[in-house]
Design an enzyme around this catalytic site. Structure first.
Site, PDB file in Angstrom:
ATOM      1  CG  ASP A  36     -10.092 -16.252  12.743  1.00  0.00           C
ATOM      2  OD1 ASP A  36      -9.219 -15.625  12.115  1.00  0.00           O
ATOM      3  OD2 ASP A  36     -11.294 -15.895  12.802  1.00  0.00           O
ATOM      4  CB  CYS A  80      -0.650  -2.644   3.445  1.00  0.00           C
ATOM      5  SG  CYS A  80      -0.966  -4.394   3.699  1.00  0.00           S
TER       6      CYS A  80
HETATM    7  C1  UGA Z   1       2.795  -3.791   1.027  1.00  0.00           C
HETATM    8  C2  UGA Z   1       4.322  -3.750   1.177  1.00  0.00           C
HETATM    9  O1  UGA Z   1       4.948  -3.833  -0.089  1.00  0.00           O
HETATM   10  C3  UGA Z   1       4.813  -4.891   2.051  1.00  0.00           C
HETATM   11  O2  UGA Z   1       6.208  -4.762   2.257  1.00  0.00           O
HETATM   12  C4  UGA Z   1       4.077  -4.833   3.392  1.00  0.00           C
HETATM   13  O3  UGA Z   1       4.438  -5.925   4.228  1.00  0.00           O
HETATM   14  C5  UGA Z   1       2.587  -4.896   3.150  1.00  0.00           C
HETATM   15  O4  UGA Z   1       2.199  -3.777   2.319  1.00  0.00           O
HETATM   16  C6  UGA Z   1       1.880  -4.814   4.473  1.00  0.00           C
HETATM   17  O5  UGA Z   1       1.977  -3.796   5.145  1.00  0.00           O
HETATM   18  O6  UGA Z   1       1.283  -5.814   4.898  1.00  0.00           O
HETATM   19  P1  UGA Z   1       1.123  -5.151  -0.539  1.00  0.00           P
HETATM   20  O7  UGA Z   1       0.094  -4.147  -0.149  1.00  0.00           O
HETATM   21  O8  UGA Z   1       0.774  -6.582  -0.525  1.00  0.00           O
HETATM   22  O9  UGA Z   1       2.440  -4.996   0.366  1.00  0.00           O
HETATM   23  O10 UGA Z   1       1.567  -4.874  -2.019  1.00  0.00           O
HETATM   24  P2  UGA Z   1       2.576  -4.053  -2.902  1.00  0.00           P
HETATM   25  O11 UGA Z   1       3.059  -4.997  -3.899  1.00  0.00           O
HETATM   26  O12 UGA Z   1       3.573  -3.261  -2.190  1.00  0.00           O
HETATM   27  O13 UGA Z   1       1.520  -3.092  -3.611  1.00  0.00           O
HETATM   28  C7  UGA Z   1       0.916  -1.988  -2.941  1.00  0.00           C
HETATM   29  C8  UGA Z   1       0.439  -1.001  -3.955  1.00  0.00           C
HETATM   30  O14 UGA Z   1       1.538  -0.492  -4.682  1.00  0.00           O
HETATM   31  C9  UGA Z   1      -0.506  -1.590  -5.000  1.00  0.00           C
HETATM   32  O15 UGA Z   1      -1.543  -0.683  -5.309  1.00  0.00           O
HETATM   33  C10 UGA Z   1       0.367  -1.817  -6.197  1.00  0.00           C
HETATM   34  O16 UGA Z   1      -0.322  -1.742  -7.406  1.00  0.00           O
HETATM   35  C11 UGA Z   1       1.345  -0.689  -6.060  1.00  0.00           C
HETATM   36  N1  UGA Z   1       2.632  -1.078  -6.659  1.00  0.00           N
HETATM   37  C12 UGA Z   1       3.255  -2.183  -6.225  1.00  0.00           C
HETATM   38  C13 UGA Z   1       3.137  -0.333  -7.668  1.00  0.00           C
HETATM   39  O17 UGA Z   1       2.559   0.691  -8.051  1.00  0.00           O
HETATM   40  N2  UGA Z   1       4.324  -0.723  -8.220  1.00  0.00           N
HETATM   41  C14 UGA Z   1       4.957  -1.844  -7.793  1.00  0.00           C
HETATM   42  O18 UGA Z   1       6.028  -2.170  -8.337  1.00  0.00           O
HETATM   43  C15 UGA Z   1       4.425  -2.585  -6.782  1.00  0.00           C
END
Ligand code: UGA
Length: 435
Positions: A20, A266
């Site tokens: 890094d 993401c």
């Molecule tokens: C997301 C993807 O889920 C991962 O598979 C991917 O690897 C990652 O992006 C990435 O590209 O690095 P992340 O952003 O950490 O992961 O979180 P999520 O849990 O998917 O949440 C994303 C958004 O969806 C949040 O705003 C969350 O509140 C919302 N969400 C999540 C929901 O509305 N319902 C859920 O059940 C889960």
């Protein structure tokens, strides 16, 4: 993502060097400290410290390694994906490889638009190093970790996607992932791997926006709760198969829920990057732009719902939860943060509470908002309380506690169906329910 990959691979017995350009981060990692909050990662880092080196000297690190993962950020710059960090990393690797010996494999782990590994990274590395494809192999290996669940997602992956340029690269990466004997590995080319990553994230984001559009329709009906509607939909055996008389609830079910829209580091950037890319290749991507539009406007919809349901003048609101989701201190594109900004733009005072993300929130807002360590203290002087992050601790607050601490005529807007199991209260409104 880079650190989780490093620690996770070290945990399977591989020697790993983290590079890094931020010396502070390097010093922290060397001492076994995390520069971010991620449950379980610090313990795993400490456990594997003997196998993990950390340095800012990319040349030596690249020389010493057989496989080099690029995990730099690929933000959206307002118009398209910003590949400047990726190009810089490719250049550094190429320079380092000039005087190196032996076959090297360069793996893109960052989320990138289709074609980036072959048409951007590969030419830069080959040009800078003066080497040929016989001496350097290229691959794209997307990651599917969720923040807050990253360690578990890494240790027990649902799939490993390897977009490779040759059998030799495939074998090298199979050896890197040799610790994951039970995981299905999908071998493909780099461009398909890049597309898999974008398609996966936009599919999840699409589900959220679809749920929010349906929820808005439900809100206009009489006695309709979108939760019940989605439950009825999910009971389709093609979505939740019944095996030996038992229904399997799919993970996607939790994305099919009315809410305040998606955030994080993401989904927003990835869908925007894919939309911009699709426009650039003359594909009229209405669905992608539509899902982004719903997400943008859902925030305003939630805000206005609060203003409409509250009968008097709104002088102050409380945001319960500034992290974009629980178990992270990440506030990037967080709906709670954006809602607070919207209130400030409308000259409404804001009180905020979060369990982990409060330091990042302070860095973001400075003295523009008021900070509270206890959720019940944060709600006392507000007219509207928005519950924006589903921290499980908020579930422990009873309705009696809310009633004792809410100001007279104040309302609570449950933007994430966090309290859907509770009985109706005149002061509580839930997004996606007609009332
Ligand atoms: C997301 C993807 O889920 C991962 O598979 C991917 O690897 C990652 O992006 C990435 O590209 O690095 P992340 O952003 O950490 O992961 O979180 P999520 O849990 O998917 O949440 C994303 C958004 O969806 C949040 O705003 C969350 O509140 C919302 N969400 C999540 C929901 O509305 N319902 C859920 O059940 C889960």
């Amino acid at each position: 993502m880079g650190l989780v990959t490093a620690v996770g691979l070290a945990n399977t017995g591989k020697d790993v060097i983290c590079i890094d350009n931020n010396p502070e981060k390097i010093e922290q990692i060397k001492k076994g400290h995390l520069p971010i909050y991620e449950p379980g990662l610090e313990e795993l880092l400490i456990k594997n410290l003997a196998r993990i080196e950390a340095t800012s000297d990319s040349k030596a690190a690249v020389w010493d390694s057989d496989v080099i993962f690029i995990a730099v950020g690929t933000p959206f710059n307002g118009e398209q994906i910003d590949l400047s960090y990726l190009k810089q990393a490719a250049k550094e690797i190429g320079n380092a490889l000039k005087q190196s010996n032996g076959y090297k494999t360069i793996v893109v782990k960052s989320t990138v638009i289709p074609g980036t590994t072959l048409d951007v990274v590969r030419p830069i590395v080959l040009r800078q190093s003066g080497k040929t494809d016989d001496e350097i192999g290229f691959a794209m290996n997307p990651e599917f970790l969720r923040e807050g669940n990253a360690v578990e997602d890494f240790m027990f992956p649902d799939r490993i996607v390897l977009g490779v340029t040759s059998g030799r690269v495939e074998n090298t990466l199979r050896a890197v992932y040799s610790g994951f004997t039970r995981t299905e590995i999908l071998i493909t080319n780099p461009t398909t791997a890049e597309m898999i990553k974008y398609t996966a994230n936009s599919f999840l984001a699409l589900t959220i926006s679809y749920a929010n559009e349906i929820a808005r329709i439900c809100e206009k009906l009489i006695e309709v709760d979108s939760e019940e509607v989605f439950r009825g939909v999910i009971m389709d055996k093609r979505i939740s198969p019944i095996i030996n008389g038992k229904r399997i609830t799919p993970g996607i079910a939790s994305y099919l829920r009315a809410g305040i829209g998606f955030g994080g580091s993401c989904f927003p950037k990835d869908v925007k990057a894919l939309e911009a890319y699709s426009n650039s290749i003359k594909v009229d991507g209405k669905l992608l732009s539509g899902l982004l539009y719903i997400n943008e406007t859902q925030l305003m919809h939630v805000f206005q719902t609060g203003l409409e349901k509250h009968k008097g003048k709104v002088k102050q609101i409380t945001i319960l939860g500034t992290a974009f989701k629980p178990d992270t201190d990440d506030i990037r594109e967080s709906p709670g943060i954006r809602l607070a900004e919207l209130a400030l733009e409308n000259s409404i005072n804001v009180a905020v509470h979060d369990y982990i993300a409060i330091n990042n929130t302070k860095k973001h807002f400075g003295d523009k908002v008021e900070y509270f360590e206890e959720p019940l203290e944060a709600i006392r002087t507000s007219d509207i309380v928005f519950v924006t992050t589903i921290w499980p601790q908020y579930q422990l607050i009873t309705d009696e506690d809310f009633e004792k601490n809410l100001k007279k005529d104040a309302i609570l807007v449950d933007t994430r169906s966090h309290f859907k199991e509770r009985s109706d209260k005149p002061w509580r409104y839930r997004i996606g329910v007609s009332r």
